[in-house]
Write a protein that holds these residues in place. Structure first.
Motif, PDB file in Angstrom:
ATOM      1  N   ASN A   6       0.863  -1.185   0.000  1.00 22.91           N
ATOM      2  CA  ASN A   6       0.000   0.000   0.000  1.00 22.91           C
ATOM      3  C   ASN A   6       0.896   1.229   0.000  1.00 22.91           C
ATOM      4  N   VAL A   7       0.298   2.358  -0.369  1.00 22.50           N
ATOM      5  CA  VAL A   7       1.048   3.600  -0.190  1.00 22.50           C
ATOM      6  C   VAL A   7       1.150   3.850   1.309  1.00 22.50           C
ATOM      7  N   PRO A   8       2.237   4.435   1.773  1.00 24.00           N
ATOM      8  CA  PRO A   8       2.392   4.690   3.207  1.00 24.00           C
ATOM      9  C   PRO A   8       1.216   5.501   3.761  1.00 24.00           C
ATOM     10  N   GLY A   9       0.747   5.072   4.915  1.00 25.25           N
ATOM     11  CA  GLY A   9      -0.330   5.772   5.588  1.00 25.25           C
ATOM     12  C   GLY A   9      -1.722   5.278   5.255  1.00 25.25           C
ATOM     13  N   MET A  10      -1.822   4.279   4.380  1.00 27.01           N
ATOM     14  CA  MET A  10      -3.132   3.722   4.033  1.00 27.01           C
ATOM     15  C   MET A  10      -3.186   2.255   4.413  1.00 27.01           C
ATOM     16  N   THR A  11      -4.332   1.823   4.885  1.00 23.73           N
ATOM     17  CA  THR A  11      -4.516   0.404   5.192  1.00 23.73           C
ATOM     18  C   THR A  11      -4.815  -0.361   3.917  1.00 23.73           C
ATOM     19  N   ALA A  12      -4.649  -1.667   3.975  1.00 22.03           N
ATOM     20  CA  ALA A  12      -4.969  -2.520   2.820  1.00 22.03           C
ATOM     21  C   ALA A  12      -6.444  -2.399   2.460  1.00 22.03           C
ATOM     22  N   LYS A  13      -7.294  -2.350   3.458  1.00 18.17           N
ATOM     23  CA  LYS A  13      -8.738  -2.247   3.225  1.00 18.17           C
ATOM     24  C   LYS A  13      -9.075  -0.934   2.517  1.00 18.17           C
ATOM     25  N   ASP A  14      -8.530   0.177   3.013  1.00 20.83           N
ATOM     26  CA  ASP A  14      -8.797   1.468   2.384  1.00 20.83           C
ATOM     27  C   ASP A  14      -8.225   1.519   0.972  1.00 20.83           C
ATOM     28  N   SER A  15      -7.044   0.944   0.789  1.00 22.87           N
ATOM     29  CA  SER A  15      -6.445   0.899  -0.543  1.00 22.87           C
ATOM     30  C   SER A  15      -7.342   0.155  -1.519  1.00 22.87           C
ATOM     31  N   LYS A  16      -7.873  -0.977  -1.094  1.00 23.37           N
ATOM     32  CA  LYS A  16      -8.753  -1.758  -1.974  1.00 23.37           C
ATOM     33  C   LYS A  16     -10.005  -0.973  -2.345  1.00 23.37           C
ATOM     34  N   THR A  17     -10.560  -0.237  -1.390  1.00 23.28           N
ATOM     35  CA  THR A  17     -11.748   0.581  -1.665  1.00 23.28           C
ATOM     36  C   THR A  17     -11.432   1.644  -2.710  1.00 23.28           C
ATOM     37  N   VAL A  18     -10.305   2.321  -2.534  1.00 18.03           N
ATOM     38  CA  VAL A  18      -9.916   3.378  -3.466  1.00 18.03           C
ATOM     39  C   VAL A  18      -9.580   2.784  -4.836  1.00 18.03           C
ATOM     40  N   ILE A  19      -8.849   1.700  -4.867  1.00 15.67           N
ATOM     41  CA  ILE A  19      -8.490   1.059  -6.138  1.00 15.67           C
ATOM     42  C   ILE A  19      -9.749   0.642  -6.896  1.00 15.67           C
ATOM     43  N   LYS A  20     -10.725   0.108  -6.186  1.00 18.73           N
ATOM     44  CA  LYS A  20     -11.983  -0.300  -6.830  1.00 18.73           C
ATOM     45  C   LYS A  20     -12.676   0.911  -7.459  1.00 18.73           C
ATOM     46  N   ALA A  21     -12.736   2.012  -6.732  1.00 19.71           N
ATOM     47  CA  ALA A  21     -13.360   3.228  -7.265  1.00 19.71           C
ATOM     48  C   ALA A  21     -12.587   3.758  -8.471  1.00 19.71           C
TER      49      ALA A  21
END
Length: 183
Positions: A6-21
């Motif tokens: 993930n980019v620093p400062g982001m959780t895997a869960k938040d990253s997946k949400t953003v990537i999906k969007a």
């Protein structure tokens, strides 16, 4: 969807949400730039050249949006998918329905296309807003340009009293017919 970092400062869960969007936006941009090019090739009538030339810069800008978005997905540890089959499978909208037709017909249909894409842009901005301000900023900047392109389209459909010829249209075919009738 994510490749394990993930980019620093982001959780895997938040990253997946953003990537999906962002992947949904990548699909939308790919579809939009192909639709705009289709219009560019299939517009006819007395205002052909004006519309033909107005569309090309929009095509180039939207292609750039797709590239920026795909690179943001990769930066976040995702794998951007840009294949036609994946786009068609995952998209939530219908195929552009207007073939060779007048400039007014295509502009009427594009009014609905832009309305849909801008609405979904704003939904994506809302989704990523608190999770990733970098992706939010990217989407806000892109939406600003999409709204300007939409204004260019609507300027051809607006009466001097401010009424849109496409008002109330629910489908591209209805909007195309309404725009042609009003001209």
């Amino acid at each position: 969807m994510a490749t394990g970092f993930n980019v620093p400062g982001m959780t895997a869960k938040d990253s997946k949400t953003v990537i999906k969007a962002l992947q949904d936006r990548l699909n939308a941009y790919t579809d939009l730039h192909l639709t705009l090019k289709h219009v560019h090739w299939n517009v006819v009538g007395p205002t052909f050249i004006a519309v033909h030339e107005m569309i090309d810069p929009q095509v180039e800008a939207v292609r750039g949006f797709a590239d920026e978005t795909a690179e943001r997905i990769a930066t976040m540890g995702g794998t951007p998918v840009g294949t036609p089959g994946a786009m068609v499978k995952d998209r939530g909208w219908d195929e552009y329905s207007i073939g060779k037709d007048t400039a007014q017909a295509h502009l009427g249909a594009l009014d609905l296309v832009y309305t849909g894409i801008i609405k979904s842009q704003r939904e994506a901005i809302e989704t990523v807003g608190e999770l990733d301000p970098i992706s939010e900023d990217l989407l806000v900047s892109q939406t600003s340009q999409l709204e300007q392109f939409h204004w260019f389209i609507r300027a051809h459909l607006e009466s001097s009293s401010g009424q849109l010829s496409t008002a109330g249209s629910k489908t591209e075919a209805q909007a195309a017919a309404a725009a042609k009738k009003a001209k």
